[in-house]
Design an enzyme around this catalytic site. Structure first.
Site, PDB file in Angstrom:
ATOM      1  N   LYS A   1       0.295  82.441 161.668  1.00 13.43           N
ATOM      2  CA  LYS A   1      -0.928  82.965 162.279  1.00 13.43           C
ATOM      3  C   LYS A   1      -0.674  84.367 162.831  1.00 13.43           C
ATOM      4  CE  LYS A   1      -4.594  81.742 165.540  1.00 13.43           C
ATOM      5  NZ  LYS A   1      -5.639  82.090 164.561  1.00 13.43           N
TER       6      LYS A   1
ATOM      7  N   HIS B   1      -0.258  76.841 167.185  1.00  9.11           N
ATOM      8  CA  HIS B   1      -0.575  77.048 165.767  1.00  9.11           C
ATOM      9  C   HIS B   1       0.706  77.222 164.954  1.00  9.11           C
ATOM     10  CE1 HIS B   1      -4.671  77.900 167.233  1.00  9.11           C
ATOM     11  NE2 HIS B   1      -5.059  77.679 165.991  1.00  9.11           N
TER      12      HIS B   1
HETATM   13  P1  NAP Z   1      -3.505  82.752 154.832  1.00 10.30           P
HETATM   14  O1  NAP Z   1      -3.012  81.498 154.218  1.00 10.30           O
HETATM   15  O2  NAP Z   1      -2.511  83.802 155.235  1.00 10.30           O
HETATM   16  O3  NAP Z   1      -4.578  83.411 153.829  1.00 10.30           O
HETATM   17  C1  NAP Z   1      -5.111  84.686 154.037  1.00 10.30           C
HETATM   18  C2  NAP Z   1      -5.743  85.158 152.740  1.00 10.30           C
HETATM   19  O4  NAP Z   1      -6.282  86.463 152.971  1.00 10.30           O
HETATM   20  C3  NAP Z   1      -4.749  85.273 151.595  1.00 10.30           C
HETATM   21  O5  NAP Z   1      -5.353  84.813 150.411  1.00 10.30           O
HETATM   22  C4  NAP Z   1      -4.485  86.787 151.544  1.00 10.30           C
HETATM   23  O6  NAP Z   1      -4.122  87.226 150.257  1.00 10.30           O
HETATM   24  C5  NAP Z   1      -5.832  87.328 151.926  1.00 10.30           C
HETATM   25  N1  NAP Z   1      -5.704  88.721 152.391  1.00 10.30           N
HETATM   26  C6  NAP Z   1      -4.844  89.207 153.305  1.00 10.30           C
HETATM   27  N2  NAP Z   1      -5.013  90.541 153.434  1.00 10.30           N
HETATM   28  C7  NAP Z   1      -6.001  90.885 152.566  1.00 10.30           C
HETATM   29  C8  NAP Z   1      -6.613  92.106 152.219  1.00 10.30           C
HETATM   30  N3  NAP Z   1      -6.249  93.259 152.801  1.00 10.30           N
HETATM   31  N4  NAP Z   1      -7.601  92.086 151.283  1.00 10.30           N
HETATM   32  C9  NAP Z   1      -7.982  90.928 150.695  1.00 10.30           C
HETATM   33  N5  NAP Z   1      -7.420  89.716 150.977  1.00 10.30           N
HETATM   34  C10 NAP Z   1      -6.441  89.712 151.902  1.00 10.30           C
HETATM   35  O7  NAP Z   1      -4.358  82.448 156.151  1.00 10.30           O
HETATM   36  P2  NAP Z   1      -5.209  81.141 156.479  1.00 10.30           P
HETATM   37  O8  NAP Z   1      -4.383  80.177 157.278  1.00 10.30           O
HETATM   38  O9  NAP Z   1      -5.892  80.678 155.254  1.00 10.30           O
HETATM   39  O10 NAP Z   1      -6.284  81.752 157.490  1.00 10.30           O
HETATM   40  C11 NAP Z   1      -7.244  82.703 157.067  1.00 10.30           C
HETATM   41  C12 NAP Z   1      -8.068  83.124 158.272  1.00 10.30           C
HETATM   42  O11 NAP Z   1      -8.805  81.986 158.758  1.00 10.30           O
HETATM   43  C13 NAP Z   1      -7.244  83.613 159.455  1.00 10.30           C
HETATM   44  O12 NAP Z   1      -7.924  84.640 160.131  1.00 10.30           O
HETATM   45  C14 NAP Z   1      -7.147  82.382 160.356  1.00 10.30           C
HETATM   46  O13 NAP Z   1      -6.923  82.686 161.718  1.00 10.30           O
HETATM   47  C15 NAP Z   1      -8.519  81.804 160.138  1.00 10.30           C
HETATM   48  N6  NAP Z   1      -8.680  80.363 160.438  1.00 10.30           N
HETATM   49  C16 NAP Z   1      -9.917  80.023 160.859  1.00 10.30           C
HETATM   50  C17 NAP Z   1     -10.208  78.716 161.102  1.00 10.30           C
HETATM   51  C18 NAP Z   1     -11.602  78.366 161.549  1.00 10.30           C
HETATM   52  O14 NAP Z   1     -11.917  77.185 161.710  1.00 10.30           O
HETATM   53  N7  NAP Z   1     -12.458  79.363 161.763  1.00 10.30           N
HETATM   54  C19 NAP Z   1      -9.245  77.723 160.914  1.00 10.30           C
HETATM   55  C20 NAP Z   1      -7.991  78.105 160.451  1.00 10.30           C
HETATM   56  C21 NAP Z   1      -7.722  79.445 160.196  1.00 10.30           C
HETATM   57  P3  NAP Z   1      -2.712  87.973 149.967  1.00 10.30           P
HETATM   58  O15 NAP Z   1      -1.811  86.932 149.409  1.00 10.30           O
HETATM   59  O16 NAP Z   1      -3.087  89.020 148.974  1.00 10.30           O
HETATM   60  O17 NAP Z   1      -2.203  88.555 151.259  1.00 10.30           O
END
Ligand code: NAP
Length: 264
Positions: free
Chosen positions: A158, A154
């Site tokens: 992550k 990844h």
């Molecule tokens: P990312 O770009 O880091 O985005 C995370 C988001 O969560 C940001 O908008 C962040 O905002 C917010 N956040 C973090 N801490 C928070 C809090 N305490 N309260 C409210 N919002 C908060 O991550 P990503 O790549 O989009 O991934 C998001 C999640 O999806 C992860 O858990 C990842 O492992 C998962 N994922 C899942 C799949 C699937 O198919 N299921 C695929 C890819 C990723 P801030 O800027 O305020 O921190």
């Protein structure tokens, strides 16, 4: 009738792709977002977001009280995602959760809560249909190969390791594989962690590099042969079909489904 959706994490990599997906679906309507940095504003006020008059809340309780919604999509971090998911179920707003890193105990608690509240919920560590097939094929192969190593790769932003997909793959293989402690009985790590994480004697290796999205190889070995099952998500569009499908499916559910394979 449109399905009204509240989305948490709209500025994230997954969240911003999901906002666009929801915007482009004629039967979905984004009615609010949860974002700790832009409470009180609207989505259109945030740089890079679509020009939509969608209200933004920090306080999820307040949001659920003030906004009428059918489905809640969470794409944040596990600590807050777990709280969001439980709160949504308590308000009978069906969660579709992509956030990874929940513990088995947390998933068990969410399952109990969803059943008790008669509310559908989908938690999928991987929303890419190809990844679900990779897991299914691995489960099938586990019956014939007791030796297997999982390599998941990844991007370096992550937070959790191993990935939810790798853990889920190992759990599915455990259903069919003869339990076995793999490798030489006397093997020793000369650098700690060299053999990766262990689940039921299988090994899981996590690579983190800039440039990657989400990739996994499941390599089975037996006398004179190896079998490699490989999936690559090349961009976050790969996850959106699964989220779209889940939003539709969760509307008719009354309990938790953990893993996209359980709703396909
Ligand atoms: P990312 O770009 O880091 O985005 C995370 C988001 O969560 C940001 O908008 C962040 O905002 C917010 N956040 C973090 N801490 C928070 C809090 N305490 N309260 C409210 N919002 C908060 O991550 P990503 O790549 O989009 O991934 C998001 C999640 O999806 C992860 O858990 C990842 O492992 C998962 N994922 C899942 C799949 C699937 O198919 N299921 C695929 C890819 C990723 P801030 O800027 O305020 O921190």
């Amino acid at each position: 009738m449109a399905i009204n959706i509240i989305l948490a994490g709209p500025r994230g990599r997954m969240g911003s792709a999901a906002v666009k997906m929801v915007e482009n679906e004629s039967d979905f309507k984004l009615v609010a977002c949860i974002d700790r940095k832009h409470s009180g504003k609207q989505l259109k006020d945030i740089e890079g977001q679509p020009s939509l008059p969608v209200p933004i809340y920090e306080d999820i309780e307040k949001c659920f009280q003030e906004v009428n919604a059918d489905v809640f999509i969470d794409l944040t971090v596990p600590e807050v995602g777990y709280y969001h998911t439980k709160t949504a179920i308590e308000h009978h707003i069906r969660p579709v959760v992509g956030t990874t890193g929940f513990t088995d105990g947390q998933i068990g608690e969410i399952a109990q809560l969803a059943e008790g509240e008669n509310t559908g919920c989908i938690i999928a560590p991987n929303f890419a249909i190809g990844a679900v097939l990779m897991m299914k094929f691995s489960e099938m192969a586990g019956k014939y190969f007791s030796d297997v190593e999982i390599i998941e790769k990844h991007h370096d932003r992550k937070l959790d390791a191993p990935s939810g997909t790798a853990k889920k793959t190992a759990e599915l293989i455990m259903k069919t594989r003869e339990p076995k402690k793999q490798g030489h009985p006397d093997e020793q790590e000369t650098i700690s962690g060299a053999r990766g994480a262990e689940m039921d004697g299988m090994h899981i290796h996590s690579l983190r590099l800039p440039g990657l999205v989400a990739h996994q190889e499941v390599i089975f070995g037996s006398s004179g042969q190896t079998l490699t099952i490989k999936h690559d998500s090349l961009n976050r569009g790969s996850f959106m079909e699964g989220i779209k499908l889940s939003v539709h499916k969760v509307m008719d559910m009354k309990e938790l489904a953990y893993g996209l394979e359980n709703i396909l």
